[in-house]
Write an enzyme that holds these catalytic residues in place. Structure first.
Site, PDB file in Angstrom:
ATOM      1  N   GLY A 214      46.311  38.163  31.770  1.00 28.75           N
ATOM      2  CA  GLY A 214      45.524  38.040  30.739  1.00 28.75           C
ATOM      3  C   GLY A 214      45.669  37.150  29.756  1.00 28.75           C
ATOM      4  N   GLU A 248      51.748  39.136  35.307  1.00 32.96           N
ATOM      5  CA  GLU A 248      50.982  38.956  36.586  1.00 32.96           C
ATOM      6  C   GLU A 248      49.759  38.148  36.135  1.00 32.96           C
ATOM      7  OE1 GLU A 248      50.543  42.860  38.313  1.00 32.96           O
ATOM      8  OE2 GLU A 248      48.982  43.472  36.684  1.00 32.96           O
ATOM      9  N   GLY A 250      46.845  35.182  36.143  1.00 33.43           N
ATOM     10  CA  GLY A 250      45.984  34.585  37.039  1.00 33.43           C
ATOM     11  C   GLY A 250      45.446  33.411  36.625  1.00 33.43           C
ATOM     12  N   ARG A 251      44.353  33.455  35.818  1.00 32.04           N
ATOM     13  CA  ARG A 251      43.486  32.385  35.173  1.00 32.04           C
ATOM     14  C   ARG A 251      44.372  31.483  34.449  1.00 32.04           C
ATOM     15  NH1 ARG A 251      38.104  33.251  33.790  1.00 32.04           N
ATOM     16  NH2 ARG A 251      38.436  35.676  33.677  1.00 32.04           N
ATOM     17  N   CYS A 313      16.495  29.199  41.344  1.00 28.96           N
ATOM     18  CA  CYS A 313      15.183  29.611  40.636  1.00 28.96           C
ATOM     19  C   CYS A 313      15.379  30.660  39.710  1.00 28.96           C
ATOM     20  CB  CYS A 313      14.158  30.047  41.560  1.00 28.96           C
ATOM     21  SG  CYS A 313      13.978  28.693  42.966  1.00 28.96           S
ATOM     22  N   TYR A 341      38.404  32.260  39.086  1.00 29.20           N
ATOM     23  CA  TYR A 341      37.394  32.874  38.918  1.00 29.20           C
ATOM     24  C   TYR A 341      36.233  31.996  38.812  1.00 29.20           C
ATOM     25  CZ  TYR A 341      40.793  36.224  37.459  1.00 29.20           C
ATOM     26  OH  TYR A 341      41.813  37.182  37.253  1.00 29.20           O
TER      27      TYR A 341
HETATM   28  C1  LIG Z   1      42.911  40.600  37.017  1.00 31.15           C
HETATM   29  C2  LIG Z   1      44.154  41.163  36.713  1.00 31.15           C
HETATM   30  C3  LIG Z   1      45.235  40.294  36.487  1.00 31.15           C
HETATM   31  C4  LIG Z   1      45.033  38.803  36.164  1.00 31.15           C
HETATM   32  O1  LIG Z   1      44.414  38.670  34.943  1.00 31.15           O
HETATM   33  P1  LIG Z   1      44.146  36.989  34.606  1.00 31.15           P
HETATM   34  O2  LIG Z   1      43.184  37.314  33.492  1.00 31.15           O
HETATM   35  O3  LIG Z   1      43.622  36.452  35.705  1.00 31.15           O
HETATM   36  O4  LIG Z   1      45.355  36.738  33.945  1.00 31.15           O
HETATM   37  C5  LIG Z   1      46.415  40.876  36.486  1.00 31.15           C
HETATM   38  N1  LIG Z   1      46.758  42.167  36.432  1.00 31.15           N
HETATM   39  C6  LIG Z   1      45.610  43.037  36.863  1.00 31.15           C
HETATM   40  C7  LIG Z   1      45.931  44.419  37.151  1.00 31.15           C
HETATM   41  C8  LIG Z   1      44.425  42.739  36.720  1.00 31.15           C
HETATM   42  O5  LIG Z   1      43.381  43.315  37.324  1.00 31.15           O
END
Ligand SMILES: *Cc1c(COP(=O)(O)O)cnc(C)c1O
Length: 363
Positions: A214, A248, A250-251, A313, A341
């Site tokens: 996050g 952990e 991601g984005r 559309c 995403y």
């Molecule tokens: C989606 C998610 C992440 C990654 O979140 P990002 O905003 O992409 O960094 C990490 N842990 C859990 C449990 C998630 O659901």
């Protein structure tokens, strides 16, 4: 559909114009970004959250810099196992099927007491982290998975129930606490949340703590990136000897390496407002529609405010509103911050337009 291209200093960012629309992934950018993030984090373990973008070429580029992968489904687990047999994997997510709950993974992130009941009833060995949702204020987040009633994780009473169930047996081992409470927080807010989670875990005698992902990215100000140095040194300061801290993200790892490149099909004025219609749209790049932002793009020639829409559309097929840019049919447009995403959350089959090309650039 996938090709590797040498970099070309042209406006289509490495995609041959006839293949547009296309995603162009800059693997050199991703490698450099991962190197900086890794260096800032010291002893903190990093698992990449695969759901942000599971593209195997991206996974291969970032793999040397991470300690493992976080997956949120059996599908993602099979995908990671196929490309990285033997890599550490944490599996989480609400609503696990038996196949998911009983999968052989490095860490299982438990979401409810009933998951513990099912594991014990099946006699399945597992190393689990209990996912906690602490009732703490989460101001400034773009998404809140915790800090109140949500379907994610357990409140402290639920965690206590799990710990009671686990007493007197060794098959399901509580290794620690998992918390992924919010998305979109800056480094200093993330550290405040981390301190609270750590206090909570220590109160339970747990020394392995996954602080989730996050980390904030800004689509409005793409240059305002997450302060990994502040976060890394802050976590080093919080960590006590013997504790394992893991994150952990991601984005914040893959968003910057991807671009969605397309071309203008039509430019029109309707009731005074200027629109540019591009090939493709939010069925390829759903991010601006789902997050309600204007997707950042590279502005060549400045001009009158123009709303950039796709071919669908529906009035929701808007990529960016009132962008001060001069556009004519045939112009190539490059949307940035499309590495996470983006393609993998989009509704590809709506209207049955062709799929985009995929290109991987190294410099
Ligand atoms: C989606 C998610 C992440 C990654 O979140 P990002 O905003 O992409 O960094 C990490 N842990 C859990 C449990 C998630 O659901």
């Amino acid at each position: 559909m996938t090709t590797s291209l040498a970099p070309e200093p042209q406006s289509s960012a490495g995609a041959p114009p006839e293949s547009l629309p296309a995603y162009v992934y800059d693997l050199t950018e991703l490698d450099g970004h991962m190197r900086r993030v890794r260096a800032a984090l010291g002893d903190v373990e990093v698992y990449y959250a695969v759901k942000a973008n599971p593209d195997p070429r991206l996974l291969r580029t970032l793999a040397p810099y991470v300690d493992g992968f976080e997956v949120a489904s059996g599908g993602e687990l099979a995908h990671v196992r196929e490309h990285f047999p033997g890599a550490p994997v944490a599996l989480g997510g609400p609503g696990k099927t038996d196949a998911e709950l009983f999968a052989d993974v490095t860490r299982l992130h438990v979401e409810s007491p009933s998951e513990i009941h099912r594991l014990l009833a099946a006699g399945r060995a597992a190393d689990v982290l209990l996912r906690v949702n602490l009732d703490i204020p989460i101001e400034g987040a773009s998404l809140a998975m915790g800090g109140g009633a949500t379907p994610f994780g357990m409140d402290p009473a639920g965690i206590a129930e799990c710990l009671a169930l686990l007493e007197g047996q060794e098959t399901v081992r509580a290794r620690g606490i998992h918390a992924h409470l919010a998305s979109g927080l800056d480094a200093s807010r993330m550290l405040e949340v981390a301190a609270t989670v750590l206090d909570y875990a220590r109160g339970l005698g747990m020394s392995e703590i996954n602080l989730g992902g996050g980390m904030a990215v800004s689509y409005a100000e793409p240059d305002r990136t997450f302060d990994w140095e502040t976060y890394g040194s802050g976590l080093a300061g919080l960590r006590r000897p013997g504790e394992v801290l893991r994150i952990e993200p991601g984005r914040s790892l893959t968003v910057y390496c991807g671009r969605y490149v397309t071309r203008v099909i039509d430019v029109k004025r309707v009731h005074g407002e200027l629109f540019a219609v591009v090939a493709g749209g939010t069925h390829h790049l759903r991010t601006p529609a789902t997050k309600g932002h204007d997707q950042p793009l590279i502005i060549g020639e400045p001009g009158e405010p123009t709303t950039i829409v796709g071919q669908l559309c529906t009035p929701k097929d808007v990529l960016a509103r009132r962008v001060p840019i001069s556009l004519k049919p045939g112009d190539v447009l490059e949307f940035t911050m499309a590495g996470a995403y983006a393609w993998n959350i989009s509704h590809h089959d709506f209207l049955m337009h062709p799929k985009p090309g995929f290109h991987y650039v190294t410099r």
